[in-house]
Design a protein around this motif. Structure first.
Motif, PDB file in Angstrom:
ATOM      1  N   LYS A   1      52.859 -14.559 -19.892  1.00 54.67           N
ATOM      2  CA  LYS A   1      52.507 -14.520 -21.312  1.00 54.67           C
ATOM      3  C   LYS A   1      52.508 -13.085 -21.827  1.00 54.67           C
ATOM      4  O   LYS A   1      53.071 -12.786 -22.878  1.00 54.67           O
ATOM      5  CB  LYS A   1      51.134 -15.154 -21.537  1.00 54.67           C
ATOM      6  CG  LYS A   1      51.107 -16.669 -21.484  1.00 54.67           C
ATOM      7  CD  LYS A   1      49.707 -17.167 -21.818  1.00 54.67           C
ATOM      8  CE  LYS A   1      49.636 -18.681 -21.788  1.00 54.67           C
ATOM      9  NZ  LYS A   1      48.299 -19.176 -22.173  1.00 54.67           N
ATOM     10  N   VAL A   2      51.847 -12.198 -21.084  1.00 56.00           N
ATOM     11  CA  VAL A   2      51.748 -10.795 -21.495  1.00 56.00           C
ATOM     12  C   VAL A   2      53.133 -10.169 -21.608  1.00 56.00           C
ATOM     13  O   VAL A   2      53.405  -9.369 -22.498  1.00 56.00           O
ATOM     14  CB  VAL A   2      50.870  -9.993 -20.500  1.00 56.00           C
ATOM     15  CG1 VAL A   2      50.941  -8.498 -20.791  1.00 56.00           C
ATOM     16  CG2 VAL A   2      49.425 -10.469 -20.579  1.00 56.00           C
ATOM     17  N   LYS A   3      54.029 -10.580 -20.710  1.00 60.54           N
ATOM     18  CA  LYS A   3      55.393 -10.048 -20.713  1.00 60.54           C
ATOM     19  C   LYS A   3      56.224 -10.626 -21.855  1.00 60.54           C
ATOM     20  O   LYS A   3      57.053  -9.935 -22.472  1.00 60.54           O
ATOM     21  CB  LYS A   3      56.068 -10.357 -19.370  1.00 60.54           C
ATOM     22  CG  LYS A   3      57.473  -9.796 -19.249  1.00 60.54           C
ATOM     23  CD  LYS A   3      58.068 -10.094 -17.882  1.00 60.54           C
ATOM     24  CE  LYS A   3      59.490  -9.545 -17.777  1.00 60.54           C
ATOM     25  NZ  LYS A   3      60.100  -9.846 -16.466  1.00 60.54           N
ATOM     26  N   ILE A   4      55.991 -11.908 -22.160  1.00 58.52           N
ATOM     27  CA  ILE A   4      56.865 -12.604 -23.099  1.00 58.52           C
ATOM     28  C   ILE A   4      56.459 -12.392 -24.563  1.00 58.52           C
ATOM     29  O   ILE A   4      57.317 -12.454 -25.455  1.00 58.52           O
ATOM     30  CB  ILE A   4      56.924 -14.114 -22.753  1.00 58.52           C
ATOM     31  CG1 ILE A   4      58.258 -14.713 -23.171  1.00 58.52           C
ATOM     32  CG2 ILE A   4      55.794 -14.886 -23.392  1.00 58.52           C
ATOM     33  CD1 ILE A   4      58.480 -16.113 -22.652  1.00 58.52           C
ATOM     34  N   TYR A   5      55.192 -12.105 -24.850  1.00 59.27           N
ATOM     35  CA  TYR A   5      54.754 -11.924 -26.234  1.00 59.27           C
ATOM     36  C   TYR A   5      55.578 -10.868 -26.989  1.00 59.27           C
ATOM     37  O   TYR A   5      56.056 -11.127 -28.096  1.00 59.27           O
ATOM     38  CB  TYR A   5      53.268 -11.559 -26.298  1.00 59.27           C
ATOM     39  CG  TYR A   5      52.311 -12.674 -25.926  1.00 59.27           C
ATOM     40  CD1 TYR A   5      52.670 -14.017 -26.033  1.00 59.27           C
ATOM     41  CD2 TYR A   5      51.033 -12.375 -25.469  1.00 59.27           C
ATOM     42  CE1 TYR A   5      51.791 -15.028 -25.680  1.00 59.27           C
ATOM     43  CE2 TYR A   5      50.136 -13.385 -25.120  1.00 59.27           C
ATOM     44  CZ  TYR A   5      50.522 -14.704 -25.225  1.00 59.27           C
ATOM     45  OH  TYR A   5      49.643 -15.705 -24.883  1.00 59.27           O
ATOM     46  N   PRO A   6      55.748  -9.657 -26.420  1.00 67.01           N
ATOM     47  CA  PRO A   6      56.543  -8.651 -27.144  1.00 67.01           C
ATOM     48  C   PRO A   6      57.985  -9.084 -27.362  1.00 67.01           C
ATOM     49  O   PRO A   6      58.593  -8.752 -28.387  1.00 67.01           O
ATOM     50  CB  PRO A   6      56.478  -7.416 -26.231  1.00 67.01           C
ATOM     51  CG  PRO A   6      55.299  -7.628 -25.355  1.00 67.01           C
ATOM     52  CD  PRO A   6      55.204  -9.099 -25.159  1.00 67.01           C
ATOM     53  N   GLU A   7      58.552  -9.828 -26.398  1.00 66.44           N
ATOM     54  CA  GLU A   7      59.933 -10.309 -26.536  1.00 66.44           C
ATOM     55  C   GLU A   7      60.038 -11.323 -27.670  1.00 66.44           C
ATOM     56  O   GLU A   7      60.997 -11.299 -28.444  1.00 66.44           O
ATOM     57  CB  GLU A   7      60.434 -10.924 -25.223  1.00 66.44           C
ATOM     58  CG  GLU A   7      61.005  -9.929 -24.241  1.00 66.44           C
ATOM     59  CD  GLU A   7      62.185  -9.146 -24.804  1.00 66.44           C
ATOM     60  OE1 GLU A   7      62.820  -9.583 -25.776  1.00 66.44           O
ATOM     61  OE2 GLU A   7      62.465  -8.063 -24.260  1.00 66.44           O
ATOM     62  N   ILE A   8      59.058 -12.223 -27.750  1.00 64.17           N
ATOM     63  CA  ILE A   8      59.055 -13.204 -28.837  1.00 64.17           C
ATOM     64  C   ILE A   8      59.003 -12.491 -30.183  1.00 64.17           C
ATOM     65  O   ILE A   8      59.766 -12.803 -31.111  1.00 64.17           O
ATOM     66  CB  ILE A   8      57.848 -14.166 -28.713  1.00 64.17           C
ATOM     67  CG1 ILE A   8      57.941 -15.001 -27.430  1.00 64.17           C
ATOM     68  CG2 ILE A   8      57.757 -15.072 -29.933  1.00 64.17           C
ATOM     69  CD1 ILE A   8      59.102 -15.948 -27.365  1.00 64.17           C
ATOM     70  N   GLN A   9      58.115 -11.521 -30.299  1.00 62.24           N
ATOM     71  CA  GLN A   9      58.012 -10.746 -31.537  1.00 62.24           C
ATOM     72  C   GLN A   9      59.325 -10.065 -31.875  1.00 62.24           C
ATOM     73  O   GLN A   9      59.788 -10.090 -33.018  1.00 62.24           O
ATOM     74  CB  GLN A   9      56.910  -9.690 -31.404  1.00 62.24           C
ATOM     75  CG  GLN A   9      55.527 -10.211 -31.705  1.00 62.24           C
ATOM     76  CD  GLN A   9      54.523  -9.075 -31.819  1.00 62.24           C
ATOM     77  OE1 GLN A   9      54.560  -8.124 -31.049  1.00 62.24           O
ATOM     78  NE2 GLN A   9      53.619  -9.175 -32.773  1.00 62.24           N
ATOM     79  N   SER A  10      59.938  -9.463 -30.864  1.00 60.51           N
ATOM     80  CA  SER A  10      61.204  -8.750 -31.067  1.00 60.51           C
ATOM     81  C   SER A  10      62.316  -9.693 -31.505  1.00 60.51           C
ATOM     82  O   SER A  10      63.080  -9.395 -32.427  1.00 60.51           O
ATOM     83  CB  SER A  10      61.590  -8.026 -29.778  1.00 60.51           C
ATOM     84  OG  SER A  10      62.822  -7.363 -29.931  1.00 60.51           O
ATOM     85  N   ILE A  11      62.401 -10.854 -30.861  1.00 61.64           N
ATOM     86  CA  ILE A  11      63.433 -11.843 -31.190  1.00 61.64           C
ATOM     87  C   ILE A  11      63.269 -12.325 -32.632  1.00 61.64           C
ATOM     88  O   ILE A  11      64.230 -12.394 -33.401  1.00 61.64           O
ATOM     89  CB  ILE A  11      63.376 -13.049 -30.221  1.00 61.64           C
ATOM     90  CG1 ILE A  11      63.794 -12.635 -28.809  1.00 61.64           C
ATOM     91  CG2 ILE A  11      64.292 -14.177 -30.712  1.00 61.64           C
ATOM     92  CD1 ILE A  11      63.471 -13.682 -27.748  1.00 61.64           C
TER      93      ILE A  11
END
Length: 216
Positions: free
Chosen positions: A170-180
């Protein structure tokens, strides 16, 4: 900031149980809004109303200056250009991960590039050839998320989208979701019980109680 989604005075009842009571919501273009609330408060029902899976008794829904619902108009779900990711992680069992993600963009000549890119960003490229029954709950949820995002809907709605993912992921994927979402200029509306998700992702948060929203 442009008011992108406008939900006005929505009333929804199941039998005699009034779920939404003159509910109002405004989401600005490109923003990420979260909705919290107790189980049974109507959070999922609100998402279903916005995407056309439920018909409210009254009210109005406007998305990008186009009326989706009022007393005279009810645009079908498939024509609303809204992505919906639900807890059930509904994937096509006969398609592998890559094919599931490409399902909604099958006519796009760049579908191979787009699906590979989204799989990389969601850290599921190693699952490209796996079928839904071979995936964990968390993996299935990321595939469902990728399938919705790759279509670049006007509005992406998510109902507990990260259920089943471990804390580190989750911690890793949150910034990626925001970026996408930022790169794709997608406006997002998420229902969640997890306040850590709200802090990590949302620009604004509302609580749904007694059929109405209150900003937190």
């Amino acid at each position: 900031m442009k008011e992108f989604l406008k939900v006005k005075k929505i009333d929804l009842s199941y039998d005699k149980n009034r779920i939404l009571r003159g509910l109002n919501l405004v989401v600005d273009e490109g923003r990420f809004v979260a909705i919290t609330g107790a189980s049974g408060s109507g959070k999922t029902s609100l998402l279903r109303v916005i995407c056309g899976l439920e018909s409210p008794k009254s009210g109005e829904i406007i998305l990008d200056n186009s009326t989706l619902f009022n007393k005279d108009i009810s645009i079908p779900t498939e024509k609303r250009n809204i992505g919906l990711v639900v807890q059930e992680k509904v994937l096509f069992p006969h398609l592998n991960t890559k094919e599931n993600i490409e399902f909604g963009i099958s006519s796009n000549k760049n579908k191979n590039h787009l699906s590979i890119e989204i799989m990389k960003r969601l850290n599921i490229q190693s699952l490209a050839n796996k079928y839904p029954h071979e995936l964990s709950g968390g993996e299935s949820q990321r595939v469902a998320l990728g399938r919705s995002i790759v279509m670049k809907p006007k509005l992406l709605m998510m109902d507990e989208p990260f259920t089943g993912l471990d804390k580190k992921l989750k911690v890793k994927i949150y910034p990626e979701i925001q970026s996408i979402l930022n790169d794709s200029k997608i406006t997002a509306l998420m229902v969640t019980h997890d306040l850590n998700e709200v802090k990590a992702l949302a620009d604004k948060c509302f609580n749904l109680e007694s059929g109405k929203l209150t900003e937190l």
